[in-house]
Structures are given as C-alpha cells and as structure tokens.
Design a protein around this motif. Structure first.
Motif, PDB file in Angstrom:
ATOM      1  N   UNK A 185      62.807  35.791  80.909  1.00 39.58           N
ATOM      2  CA  UNK A 185      61.824  35.387  81.913  1.00 39.58           C
ATOM      3  C   UNK A 185      62.413  34.415  82.925  1.00 39.58           C
ATOM      4  N   UNK A 186      63.365  33.586  82.495  1.00 38.87           N
ATOM      5  CA  UNK A 186      64.026  32.683  83.444  1.00 38.87           C
ATOM      6  C   UNK A 186      64.924  33.483  84.389  1.00 38.87           C
ATOM      7  N   UNK A 187      65.633  34.467  83.843  1.00 41.74           N
ATOM      8  CA  UNK A 187      66.544  35.270  84.659  1.00 41.74           C
ATOM      9  C   UNK A 187      65.805  36.176  85.630  1.00 41.74           C
ATOM     10  N   UNK A 188      64.670  36.719  85.180  1.00 39.74           N
ATOM     11  CA  UNK A 188      63.869  37.613  86.031  1.00 39.74           C
ATOM     12  C   UNK A 188      62.410  37.191  85.931  1.00 39.74           C
ATOM     13  N   UNK A 189      62.014  36.174  86.689  1.00 44.17           N
ATOM     14  CA  UNK A 189      60.646  35.659  86.592  1.00 44.17           C
ATOM     15  C   UNK A 189      59.608  36.737  86.898  1.00 44.17           C
ATOM     16  N   UNK A 190      58.484  36.729  86.181  1.00 48.09           N
ATOM     17  CA  UNK A 190      57.420  37.694  86.465  1.00 48.09           C
ATOM     18  C   UNK A 190      56.950  37.596  87.918  1.00 48.09           C
ATOM     19  N   UNK A 191      56.334  38.660  88.389  1.00 56.55           N
ATOM     20  CA  UNK A 191      55.885  38.685  89.779  1.00 56.55           C
ATOM     21  C   UNK A 191      54.692  37.767  90.029  1.00 56.55           C
ATOM     22  N   UNK A 192      53.850  37.582  89.008  1.00 50.28           N
ATOM     23  CA  UNK A 192      52.627  36.795  89.173  1.00 50.28           C
ATOM     24  C   UNK A 192      52.945  35.297  89.197  1.00 50.28           C
ATOM     25  N   UNK A 193      52.145  34.521  89.925  1.00 51.65           N
ATOM     26  CA  UNK A 193      52.354  33.063  89.960  1.00 51.65           C
ATOM     27  C   UNK A 193      52.270  32.412  88.589  1.00 51.65           C
ATOM     28  N   UNK A 194      51.410  32.938  87.703  1.00 50.77           N
ATOM     29  CA  UNK A 194      51.272  32.421  86.347  1.00 50.77           C
ATOM     30  C   UNK A 194      51.275  33.576  85.364  1.00 50.77           C
ATOM     31  N   UNK A 195      52.046  33.419  84.295  1.00 53.65           N
ATOM     32  CA  UNK A 195      52.031  34.407  83.219  1.00 53.65           C
ATOM     33  C   UNK A 195      52.197  33.672  81.892  1.00 53.65           C
ATOM     34  N   UNK A 196      51.772  34.324  80.813  1.00 50.96           N
ATOM     35  CA  UNK A 196      51.835  33.704  79.492  1.00 50.96           C
ATOM     36  C   UNK A 196      52.239  34.747  78.459  1.00 50.96           C
ATOM     37  N   UNK A 197      53.095  34.328  77.522  1.00 50.38           N
ATOM     38  CA  UNK A 197      53.604  35.227  76.494  1.00 50.38           C
ATOM     39  C   UNK A 197      53.490  34.559  75.132  1.00 50.38           C
ATOM     40  N   UNK A 198      53.053  35.338  74.143  1.00 51.09           N
ATOM     41  CA  UNK A 198      52.930  34.845  72.776  1.00 51.09           C
ATOM     42  C   UNK A 198      53.748  35.755  71.879  1.00 51.09           C
ATOM     43  N   UNK A 199      54.872  35.236  71.378  1.00 51.07           N
ATOM     44  CA  UNK A 199      55.791  36.010  70.534  1.00 51.07           C
ATOM     45  C   UNK A 199      56.134  37.347  71.181  1.00 51.07           C
ATOM     46  N   UNK A 200      56.455  37.307  72.456  1.00 49.37           N
ATOM     47  CA  UNK A 200      56.878  38.487  73.187  1.00 49.37           C
ATOM     48  C   UNK A 200      55.764  39.335  73.757  1.00 49.37           C
ATOM     49  N   UNK A 201      54.533  39.041  73.367  1.00 54.21           N
ATOM     50  CA  UNK A 201      53.388  39.820  73.857  1.00 54.21           C
ATOM     51  C   UNK A 201      52.759  39.120  75.050  1.00 54.21           C
ATOM     52  N   UNK A 202      52.619  39.856  76.138  1.00 50.08           N
ATOM     53  CA  UNK A 202      52.027  39.283  77.343  1.00 50.08           C
ATOM     54  C   UNK A 202      50.528  39.141  77.174  1.00 50.08           C
TER      55      UNK A 202
END
Length: 275
Positions: A231-248
């Motif tokens: 996620x640091x290397x390729x940030x998501x397109x949305x201004x805010x995103x959240x992931x829990x154990x790999x699940x968006x």
C-alpha cells in the motif's frame, strides 16, 4: 529515492519496515524514545551500507511538545516526505497520565498520530505519490469511544483504552481525508494481524499470559508487513482506505467511519490541544 518517516521505528513492525526501505535505497527516519535502540538502528544501518540514509530522532511521542519538535526537525532536514508510517503504541494495564495531563494511550496512540499527520501534510503533498500509513485496528467492533471521558478516568481498562484508540484513529483518517479533498496524499488504515514481533507494553499477569498465547500463533513479521509495503508502494486511489488482515473494508458499512463523529472528534482534539 523516497523519504520514509516511521514512528515506533526501532521495534516491531516499524523496525521491519525501516530496514525494508533502507535495503531498497530510500532515506528512512525512525522516531522512538530509546537512545540505545536508536543507536542500534543506526549501527545496523551502517552495516548495511545505508548509514548516510538512516536517521534517528529520539522523542517521547506521548508528549505533544516532543511531537512538535519532531515535526520541526523533519521539516528542517527534508523538503519532501513520501510516506509517513504511524506505528508507535504501548499497551498499559494500569492507567498513566503524561506530564502534560493526557492519558498515556490517548496521547501516544491517537494525539501523536494527529500531530504528525497534520504537521507533515504539506511535505507529503510535495511527493509524487504520498501516503500516510496508520497501522492501527480499523473497523474493530469491540470497545467504544468514551466521549464524556476520553482520558478514561472512570474505570480504566487497558484493552478498553486500546480499542478506543483504534476507533479514534478510524475517525482521524476520515477527518484528514475530508479536510484534504483534492490533495494527492492518501490515508491508509491497516491492521496486519498478529505478528511475531512482540507486543510492547506494561501488563498485569492475566494480560501478560494472554499476550504470550497470542504471540505463539502470530505470523512472521515478513508476512505481516507485506500488505503494508504494497500500500505504501502503490497507494490506493481513494483518499481514505482501510484494511483488516488484508481484507479491504467498506467504509460505508462501518459505524467506525462516521463523518459526523469524525468532525466531532476533530473539534474536541483541537480544543484539547489549544489548552
């Protein structure tokens, strides 16, 4: 070459991320309270041939004043920050109040992340693909926000304090993204799951036994940091995103990301800091 700033970067997940980016050839700034751990980081970085690209800032991030000093030092040394990674956290079974009058968990786990994110926002915005990676516990159903007692003066419990901190960081992500619409900086909340890196804290006997049991089934740190690095290397397109154990997570389905609550917390936080 990126510049990556990591709070809590001398141990656990933060440390693993620090060495990952040093080995890639990036500048890495780690922030932590222990001079000994800081010296160990710099020595190991020098052994990797990354001495000129490694930086340690000693700071007690539970103190507002020291967060402000960290921001000032980073601003003086670096014109651009590509990634701000927020990892600093310390579990406390027993309530402690900082010298500035804030409950320790609230100060370290939430206020510090508020101050560093907003304090470095303009340096992040100068980067090509900037990201704030907040390693917390997004969307967890356990616990609640004690709006009338954020410092948990009435009936403190270490787990309750930690779960509240996670929910406060969910709302921080919402308010940061809302206040930076049109900006390039992406805000990512991530819980990688239990990793075998230790669990920093001061525990009562029952909690210590529980933590030891958790660590026995924890995943290797390399597996834990893999989605964070992605996620640091390729940030998501949305201004805010959240992931829990790999699940968006679907932010619209979680009460944890309520915009009205986020605005309320932002106002309360700024009032507290103004005092």
């Amino acid at each position: 070459m990126k510049t990556v700033v990591i709070s809590g970067g001398t141990s656990g997940i933060g440390e693993a991320l620090a060495y990952t980016y040093l080995k890639r050839g990036d500048n890495v700034v780690v922030i932590g309270p222990s001079p000994d751990k800081g010296e160990k980081f710099l020595t190991r970085a020098d052994g990797l041939g990354a001495g000129p690209r490694s930086f340690f800032i000693r700071a007690d991030l539970s103190l507002v004043a020291e967060n402000e000093q960290v921001v000032a030092e980073i601003r003086e040394k670096f014109p651009v920050v590509d990634a701000l990674v927020l990892c600093a956290r310390f579990f406390r079974s027993y309530r402690r109040v900082t010298d500035e009058g804030f409950e320790h968990n609230f100060a370290l786990y939430y206020l510090s992340r508020f101050l560093l994110g907003y304090g470095l926002a303009d340096l992040l915005e100068k980067a090509p693909r900037p990201v704030i990676m907040n390693v917390a516990g997004p969307g967890i159903e356990a616990g609640r926000i004690h709006w009338d007692d954020l410092g948990l003066e009435r009936g403190y419990d270490g787990w309750d304090a930690m779960f509240q901190g996670g929910k406060l960081n969910d709302l921080l992500g919402v308010s940061f993204a809302a206040g930076h619409r049109g900006y390039r900086t992406r805000y990512v909340l991530d819980f990688p799951g239990g990793t075998a890196t230790g669990f920093a804290g001061e525990f009562d006997p029952a909690t210590a036994a529980h933590i030891r049991a958790m660590l026995r089934s924890a995943k290797p740190v390399e597996a834990g940091i893999a989605p964070i690095v992605a996620a640091i290397d390729s940030p998501p397109a949305e201004p805010l995103s959240a992931f829990f154990e790999g699940r968006r997570l679907d932010l619209r389905r979680h009460r944890s990301f309520d915009e009205a609550d986020a605005a309320r917390l932002d106002a309360v936080t700024r009032k507290l800091l103004a005092r």
